[in-house]
Design a protein around this motif. Sequence first.
Motif, PDB file in Angstrom:
ATOM      1  N   ARG A 195       0.884  -1.336   0.068  1.00 45.48           N
ATOM      2  CA  ARG A 195       0.005   0.048   0.104  1.00 45.48           C
ATOM      3  C   ARG A 195       0.765   1.302  -0.043  1.00 45.48           C
ATOM      4  O   ARG A 195       2.172   1.255   0.620  1.00 45.48           O
ATOM      5  N   TYR A 196       0.340   2.328  -0.368  1.00 49.99           N
ATOM      6  CA  TYR A 196       0.688   3.636   0.011  1.00 49.99           C
ATOM      7  C   TYR A 196      -0.238   4.227   1.022  1.00 49.99           C
ATOM      8  O   TYR A 196      -1.589   4.088   0.537  1.00 49.99           O
ATOM      9  N   ASN A 197       0.146   4.420   2.201  1.00 46.73           N
ATOM     10  CA  ASN A 197      -0.658   5.061   3.221  1.00 46.73           C
ATOM     11  C   ASN A 197      -0.068   6.678   3.345  1.00 46.73           C
ATOM     12  O   ASN A 197       0.857   6.788   3.514  1.00 46.73           O
ATOM     13  N   CYS A 198      -1.279   7.433   3.186  1.00 50.15           N
ATOM     14  CA  CYS A 198      -0.994   8.873   3.442  1.00 50.15           C
ATOM     15  C   CYS A 198      -1.927   9.464   4.358  1.00 50.15           C
ATOM     16  O   CYS A 198      -3.090   9.127   4.541  1.00 50.15           O
ATOM     17  N   THR A 199      -1.403  10.340   5.388  1.00 50.85           N
ATOM     18  CA  THR A 199      -1.955  10.960   6.472  1.00 50.85           C
ATOM     19  C   THR A 199      -1.877  12.316   6.679  1.00 50.85           C
ATOM     20  O   THR A 199      -0.950  13.038   6.103  1.00 50.85           O
ATOM     21  N   ALA A 200      -2.699  13.125   7.355  1.00 57.82           N
ATOM     22  CA  ALA A 200      -2.399  14.443   7.568  1.00 57.82           C
ATOM     23  C   ALA A 200      -3.167  14.886   8.721  1.00 57.82           C
ATOM     24  O   ALA A 200      -4.248  14.363   9.065  1.00 57.82           O
ATOM     25  N   THR A 201      -2.884  15.966   9.407  1.00 60.13           N
ATOM     26  CA  THR A 201      -3.414  16.240  10.703  1.00 60.13           C
ATOM     27  C   THR A 201      -4.804  17.160  10.283  1.00 60.13           C
ATOM     28  O   THR A 201      -4.864  17.925   9.262  1.00 60.13           O
ATOM     29  N   LEU A 210      -4.002   3.561  -0.645  1.00 62.38           N
ATOM     30  CA  LEU A 210      -4.046   2.848  -1.995  1.00 62.38           C
ATOM     31  C   LEU A 210      -3.375   1.534  -2.097  1.00 62.38           C
ATOM     32  O   LEU A 210      -2.376   1.272  -1.666  1.00 62.38           O
ATOM     33  N   PRO A 211      -4.271   0.448  -2.263  1.00 65.10           N
ATOM     34  CA  PRO A 211      -3.568  -0.906  -2.424  1.00 65.10           C
ATOM     35  C   PRO A 211      -2.770  -1.098  -3.709  1.00 65.10           C
ATOM     36  O   PRO A 211      -3.319  -0.896  -4.566  1.00 65.10           O
TER      37      PRO A 211
END
Length: 357
Positions: free
Chosen positions: A324-330, A342-343
């Motif tokens: 996966r791509y994992n994206c996070t934000a506050t 995104l898998p």
Amino acid sequence: MKFLSIAFLLMVSPVCFGLVVLQYHHVSDKTPSSTSVSPDLFEQHIRYLAENNFNVLTADEFADSLTFEKSLTDDKSVLITFDDGYDSVLTEAHEVLKKYNFPYIVFINPSKVGSKGYLSLKELQQLEGDGAAIANHTWNHPHLIREKPSETKADWRLRVTEEITTTQQFIEANFDATTKLFAYPYGEFNQALAQLLEQLGFIGFSQHSGAIGHFDNRQALPRFAFGGNYGLMSDFRIKVNSLPLPVAHVDVRDKSGNLLYEPLLTEGSSIPKVTIQIQNNGSHPKNLQLSCFASGVGSIAVKKIDSTTFETQSPEPLPVGRSRYNCTATSKLAGRFYWLSLPFYKKNDDGSWYPEY
């Protein structure tokens, strides 16, 4: 409906804000650690939901929440799911859930019902009588995206359709199934599978992570899987409080700049480049910053193109298998983070499928 990239569908109607789906397999200290949480840790998870006033949905309430007319306004809504129908759902999880009067869903493979380590038909009916819903996980739990040798596309579609429809017939004959829910074995899906599920009238779940938002495909919704190193209370608190990244558009391209429409990576696409455009509606922090991670790689650089557009790409090829791509934000809400996953799936270099692990 139109596929944008990685088989994500842009939905006509918005989905409820902040809906999180929890995925469990075993609740036990004696089963494979990668797919297990201990009974004690599971009870901590459920107690946290109760003490923090989470709205735990039934299957029907969840399905209703995916429509514009009945979208939830509560941004702390949760759906609890179990895959495979292991017996620890009854022996370890059920009494905890019953204590808090929390509904849940068990995705079953009828070929395994009553086998050693799995719930029997009578036990599943007992769980349903106490508030559980029983749902579709295929008849035999195959890797659905893998075509058999010499199998045509038509043969593949017929075989996969039978896996799904015979299971649904079993469920409807033995349970009070009012909502057609489906969980992909191993979380693996592609565009053809998502389209087939839509035609058969199912809502589908994969195993990439994140809260459900308006951008998500109704036939490949994210879930947070707990087991092994995932699910300690510090991890659980972050995930159950996560929010969907307010995405306007995502595209994924190979090294030649061609759009990728499938999670399965082919030669030349093992270092996918992702462009994420955030909604420009003032709902997110003005100086929103994304942090992204790639399976097997770790943290990956994010380039901010403008106030709402970001690009990210792994510096090296993704590993063989599921990643996966994992994206996070506050977010603007204290202690709560936006999340987008995104898998991707990648075969061995010789074109053969990776072994299960």
